[in-house]
Scaffold this active site. Structure first.
Site, PDB file in Angstrom:
ATOM      1  N   GLU A 208       0.806  -1.229   0.000  1.00  0.00           N
ATOM      2  CA  GLU A 208       0.000   0.000   0.000  1.00  0.00           C
ATOM      3  C   GLU A 208       0.836   1.274   0.000  1.00  0.00           C
ATOM      4  OE1 GLU A 208      -3.217   0.174   2.773  1.00  0.00           O
ATOM      5  OE2 GLU A 208      -4.160  -1.621   1.975  1.00  0.00           O
ATOM      6  N   GLU A 397      -5.374  -8.346   0.293  1.00  0.00           N
ATOM      7  CA  GLU A 397      -6.098  -8.104   1.545  1.00  0.00           C
ATOM      8  C   GLU A 397      -7.562  -7.841   1.235  1.00  0.00           C
ATOM      9  OE1 GLU A 397      -4.571  -4.989   4.103  1.00  0.00           O
ATOM     10  OE2 GLU A 397      -2.505  -5.645   3.782  1.00  0.00           O
TER      11      GLU A 397
END
Ligand code: FCB
Length: 491
Positions: A208, A397
């Site tokens: 991320e 995720e």
């Protein structure tokens, strides 16, 4: 069998079975086990053969043992120990003590039937000062973990960076503001993959980038907690994607031949408000432009004209070699998908799309940022395939926090997490059944853990952790997930 034994059988992974309420005993909490339906190839709800089912975690959020075996200090240690930064005043010095309990945790993964595990390697355990002197004891931990996973039939999928930058790099160079950090990351990536690629086939570079760049350096909510002006922020972003590209090159040079690598990005997830050709077209434009500083640059080797124009004099400073490195060929794209960032509709005006305001009543999960949007798990892979012809995608995720409590009978009835997972997986199955090349899915998270600024106040695990005793208890959603995996199908 009494109730407790019955539940333990249901939740303990002894057989692939799901607990259900016995008819006529509504509200009694009595559960019994039923045999799962065997997976069939032509089941309309099934996933492709060989689909990889896993769980995910990250080092700082679960390991604890922050001062053990020569680990260096990370920016997150500093941040969490700064008064006022973490909602409940906590830190991850102990977290869920995975560093010492990893064997038990691997057994819990196995009981759920998962075949893969995404975890992160703590850079400050390997190079306590970010670069230079290596700490063999740090690597030993990941050697032990990898061996334990493989011995239990679980494929390791490590990420090389999940936000725990060695503090020395922050102090010495200004962290991601400096190109030196990108260079140091590539060296570290080459070193670790050289050591582990005899047993590990796939590595994720950085987790991320969007989150740690924007929330760590623009709003300052995450470590290192800066509010930088646009030019410096854009440079941080550039260095982070450069770190990804240089790491890919280092891995190609150092790791065993055939080692696969890709990012795990938190893309801006966009969804056409209505599935008409016009809105879908607009959504494609939005996907490319909104992700211009991140995935678009990594996959195209250029910053879009609109991105550079909008940045103006604050645009990042870069060379054409940088762009070439950033777009080093990768083997797969990992995406973390939780929530729709925008619903998109068509527009005749530039930039060719319109993002719609969210209705106030839009349903949310427990985290304030977490708007429900199962269709993101359909659109994200479909757009990756359409725009960039990505051939291998992992959902690195997906999951949610819920207000889990241990019931009187000792169980955790997270029915809303099951609702969440069922809805999202239904949309993911829609994508794979239409040919989107999604190869695997990692549930965030294996365990309740240190949820960054929320501290321990938000529980994302399929397994409940009592933070006083550190006892692990599989939640009802762990049974649901096990059943999905056993059938390779959503139900
Ligand atoms: C993601 C992070 C992960 C976890 C989840 C809830 O943004 O990668 O560490 O905090 O959100």
């Amino acid at each position: 069998m009494n109730r407790r034994q019955l539940m333990q059988t249901a939740l303990g992974g002894l057989a692939a079975a799901i607990p259900v309420k016995v008819a006529g005993e509504e509200g009694s909490g009595v559960l019994k086990t039923v045999k799962p339906k065997p997976a069939t190839a032509n089941d309309a709800r099934s996933f492709p053969k060989g689909f990889v089912w896993g769980t995910a975690t990250s080092a700082y959020q679960i390991e604890g043992a922050v001062k053990e075996d020569g680990r260096g200090v990370s920016i997150w240690d500093r941040f969490a120990h700064t008064p006022g930064k973490i909602f409940d005043g906590s830190n991850a010095d102990v977290a869920v003590d995975h560093y010492h309990r990893y064997k038990e945790d691997v057994q819990l993964m196995k009981a759920m039937g998962t075949k893969a595990y995404r975890f992160s390697i703590a850079w400050p355990r390997i190079f306590p000062e970010g670069r230079g002197k290596v700490n063999p004891k740090g690597l030993d931990f990941y050697n032990r973990l990898v061996d334990e996973l493989l011995a239990n039939g679980i494929e390791p999928f490590p990420s090389l960076y999940h936000w725990d930058l060695p503090h020395t790099l922050q102090e010495r160079y200004g962290g991601w503001e400096s190109r030196e950090t990108a260079l140091a990351f590539a060296d570290y990536a080459g070193y670790v993959t050289e050591k582990l690629s005899d047993r590990v086939q796939r590595f994720f570079t950085l987790n991320e980038i969007r989150t740690f760049v924007d929330r760590g350096h623009e709003s300052g909510i995450l470590a290192p907690g800066f509010k930088l002006p646009p030019a410096r922020l854009n440079q941080v972003r550039h260095h982070a994607i450069l770190a990804h590209g240089l790491a890919v090159q280092a891995i190609r040079a150092k790791a065993r031949r055939g080692t696969k690598v890709g990012p795990a990005e938190n893309i801006f997830a966009v969804v056409p408000i209505i599935e008409t050709p016009e809105h879908i077209k607009a959504t494609e434009i939005a996907m490319r432009e909104l992700n211009a500083g991140y995935l678009t640059a990594m996959l195209e080797g250029r910053y879009t004209d609109a991105y550079l124009k909008a940045a103006g004099a604050d645009a990042p400073k870069f060379t054409s070699e940088d762009l070439k490195a950033i777009a080093s060929p990768i083997d797969f794209v990992g995406i973390n998908i939780y929530t729709p960032d925008y619903y998109i509709s068509a527009s005749n005006k530039p930039p060719g799309y319109q993002s719609l305001p969210f209705n106030k009543s839009h349903p949310r999960m427990v985290s304030s940022w977490h708007r429900l949007g199962p269709e993101t798990l359909y659109w994200a892979p479909r757009l990756l395939q359409k725009l960039w012809n990505v051939k291998e995608i992992y959902i690195t995720e997906n999951g949610c926090a819920t207000s889990d409590e241990v019931a009187k009978d000792g169980q955790v009835y997270d029915s809303d997490r099951i609702m969440f997972l069922r809805s999202y997986l239904t949309q993911l199955q829609r994508a794979t059944s239409e040919g989107a090349p999604v190869r695997g899915y990692f549930l965030w998270s294996l365990l309740d853990n240190f949820e960054w600024v929320a501290g321990y106040a938000q529980r994302f695990g399929a397994i409940y952790v009592d933070y006083t005793t550190l006892k692990r208890t599989p939640k009802l959603s762990a049974s649901f997930y096990r059943e999905v995996i056993a059938r390779n199908s959503v139900m």
